[in-house]
Design a protein around this motif. Structure first.
Motif, mmCIF file in Angstrom:
data_model
loop_
_atom_site.group_PDB
_atom_site.id
_atom_site.type_symbol
_atom_site.label_atom_id
_atom_site.label_comp_id
_atom_site.label_asym_id
_atom_site.label_seq_id
_atom_site.Cartn_x
_atom_site.Cartn_y
_atom_site.Cartn_z
ATOM 1 N N ILE A 1 47.867 -53.319 -79.581
ATOM 2 C CA ILE A 1 47.013 -52.524 -78.691
ATOM 3 C C ILE A 1 47.868 -52.045 -77.523
ATOM 4 C CG2 ILE A 1 44.805 -52.436 -77.492
ATOM 5 C CD1 ILE A 1 44.713 -53.423 -80.459
ATOM 6 N N PRO A 2 48.193 -50.726 -77.424
ATOM 7 C CA PRO A 2 49.122 -50.244 -76.395
ATOM 8 C C PRO A 2 48.532 -50.132 -74.988
ATOM 9 C CG PRO A 2 48.817 -48.609 -78.163
ATOM 10 C CD PRO A 2 47.821 -49.673 -78.367
ATOM 11 N N LYS A 3 47.190 -50.126 -74.888
ATOM 12 C CA LYS A 3 46.552 -50.041 -73.568
ATOM 13 C C LYS A 3 45.372 -51.007 -73.526
ATOM 14 C CE LYS A 3 46.046 -46.287 -71.232
ATOM 15 N NZ LYS A 3 45.606 -44.950 -70.758
ATOM 16 N N SER A 4 45.227 -51.691 -72.392
ATOM 17 C CA SER A 4 44.188 -52.714 -72.315
ATOM 18 C C SER A 4 43.063 -52.390 -71.336
ATOM 19 C CB SER A 4 44.812 -54.057 -71.905
ATOM 20 O OG SER A 4 45.386 -53.959 -70.601
ATOM 21 N N ASP A 5 43.268 -51.404 -70.466
ATOM 22 C CA ASP A 5 42.283 -51.181 -69.398
ATOM 23 C C ASP A 5 41.029 -50.462 -69.910
ATOM 24 O OD1 ASP A 5 43.832 -48.804 -69.771
ATOM 25 O OD2 ASP A 5 42.958 -48.016 -67.923
ATOM 26 N N SER A 6 39.881 -50.897 -69.417
ATOM 27 C CA SER A 6 38.578 -50.251 -69.677
ATOM 28 C C SER A 6 38.287 -50.085 -71.163
ATOM 29 C CB SER A 6 38.518 -48.886 -68.978
ATOM 30 O OG SER A 6 38.781 -48.998 -67.612
#
Length: 490
Positions: free
Chosen positions: A200-205
């Protein structure tokens, strides 16, 4: 002797007295004295005197300034009777947490909840090293990794690294859709059919604010407020700085978002010189991941989208009743323009201190060039302050406010920037002055903006589609009602 109609006659003895040379001289002296007095008063009015505390401040009680009331509400994060221990699984999830330290913290806890939803083992996330701050800190540098894994062992399987057999395995790569619900992640389980590891390259929101099962919401709270502790060296210094501040009395933690990156990102240039505005514009244009380039600064300001300036923060806090003897901790990075602008806040509150003042050079040396670790110190002090005031509603402001609500609704003053800008505009035009009237207006405006218990705000009226989700109040800004209950209710 004739006299004017309607005027009473002057008595004879008084007329004789007025004819006396001595009496005439005395009258002249009295007249000159009166004239000099009037001129002196006019001259005094022109002198710039130090800013006085508004007269209303004697009527503002300590309870109004510093008190908070949780109205019987308290944290409640115990799982329901339906909650079970995590099931053994051969699925693994690797994550790159993006953003600053507070954006990464909330993102990590979202990924904990996602790992629970998809029944996957979470590998300790990699932290963002490519953001504006260029911080090379690892997870262990900022967070207490053993404590994190131990605290959540009854919720999610967490490992420090992938097993040796999977180190070179082909990984699926998936950008999860922002603000997704439980049904979305039920479908995402299909990703592990062909791969053992999903990255998962992005975790925010990545998780919805609302509509999730209560046990998932409470897991997010247990993660953020209990499990994801800072490293020992950060917590130890943070506690020391809080103690040093409290030894001086009650204090305000001011999150003054007046750093270069914030002003460039928002396009807010009010009060800056032309060369400073150009410098910020160039930075915005060069920063590829900032999508908005052409920003109208005036529209941003009138819309309440700009951080308050140091001067405006001083005016706001003085109007709210805080005297010049109030201690204020500056929870911020390097203020743009340096003393040129911060001195305007200090003219209202001389007892303005920062971590550089409270800590020794030796204590801060270990955090040099590690902006995320320094931001963690600001976070600790802000949560533990008597009053927290954010000048802009960014990631840290939202995270601190939510944490303070979770801990008993500690006082948080949230400036109504749109309304304040209107008042400050009247002052600039000379149509309003600092003093009792301004104080009355600002105090009335912020009566219900001080962190008292309330349910999380829904989306803005008229918003549709995914934009509706974007306008909701963040779960981490206000975890009520899922993680905050009335006494005796769970």
């Amino acid at each position: 002797m004739a006299y004017r109609r309607g005027a009473p006659p002057i008595p004879v003895r008084l007329r004789r007295l007025l004819r006396s040379p001595i009496s005439r001289c005395a009258c002249l002296i009295v007249a000159l004295t009166a004239l000099l007095a009037v001129l002196s008063l006019r001259q005094i009015a022109r002198v710039d005197l130090p800013r006085p505390d508004p007269p209303h401040q004697d009527q503002v009680s300590n309870e109004q300034l510093w008190g908070s009331n949780g109205y019987g509400y308290h944290a409640c994060v115990t799982p329901t009777h339906r909650y079970i221990a995590p099931i053994e699984s051969d699925r693994y999830m690797t994550v790159r947490s993006n953003g600053g330290v507070n954006q990464m913290r909330t993102g990590i806890c979202d990924m904990i909840a996602v790992a629970r939803l998809v029944n996957a083992t979470l590998v300790i996330p990699q932290l963002d090293k490519r953001s504006f701050w260029q911080d090379t800190s690892t997870f262990k540098d900022i967070f207490n990794e053993p404590s994190f894994i131990k605290a959540l062992e009854g919720d999610v399987h967490i490992v420090s690294d992938l097993p040796e057999t999977l180190q070179s395995a082909v990984r699926a790569r998936k950008h999860f859709t922002s603000w997704s619900g439980a049904s979305y992640y039920e479908g995402a389980k299909e990703l592990w059919k062909d791969h053992k590891v999903v990255h998962i390259p992005k975790s925010d929101s990545r998780l919805a604010n609302n509509g999730l099962p209560i046990d998932i919401q409470r897991l997010r709270c247990r993660c953020l407020y209990q499990a994801l502790r800072f490293s020992d060296q950060i917590e130890d210094l943070g506690k020391k700085l809080v103690e040093r501040l409290k030894s001086r009395g009650r204090f305000i933690a001011l999150h003054l978002r007046y750093e270069k990156d914030m002003l460039a990102f928002t396009g807010c240039t009010y009060g800056l010189s032309e060369s400073e505005a150009d410098e910020l514009r160039i930075l915005r244009e060069k920063t590829s991941h900032w999508k908005l380039k052409d920003i109208n600064s005036t529209e941003q300001r009138t819309g309440g989208n700009c951080p308050l300036t140091p001067l405006e923060v001083g005016m706001f806090l003085r109007a709210m009743g805080y005297t010049e003897s109030t201690w204020i901790y500056l929870a911020a990075g390097e203020i743009y323009g340096g003393d040129k602008y911060i001195s305007k806040l200090r003219s209202y509150f001389p007892n303005l201190v920062s971590k550089e003042v409270l800590a020794t050079k030796e204590e801060l040396q270990k955090f040099k060039n590690h902006a995320s670790q320094v931001a963690a110190l600001d976070y600790i002090i802000s949560v533990e302050s008597d009053v927290f005031v954010p000048s802009h509603s960014g990631n840290m402001a939202r995270a601190v406010e939510g944490h303070r609500r979770f801990l008993g609704h500690r006082k948080t003053l949230s400036p109504d920037r749109r309304e304040l800008v209107e008042l400050f505009g009247l002052i600039e035009k000379g149509e309003l002055m600092e003093g009792p009237k301004l104080s009355s207006l600002i105090m009335r405006m912020h009566k219900y903006r001080q962190g008292a218990p309330r349910k999380r705000y829904a989306s803005l009226p008229g918003s549709k589609g995914r934009e509706r989700l974007r306008t909701e109040e963040s779960f981490y800004e206000n975890p009520f009602p899922e993680c905050i209950c009335l006494t005796g209710k769970h």
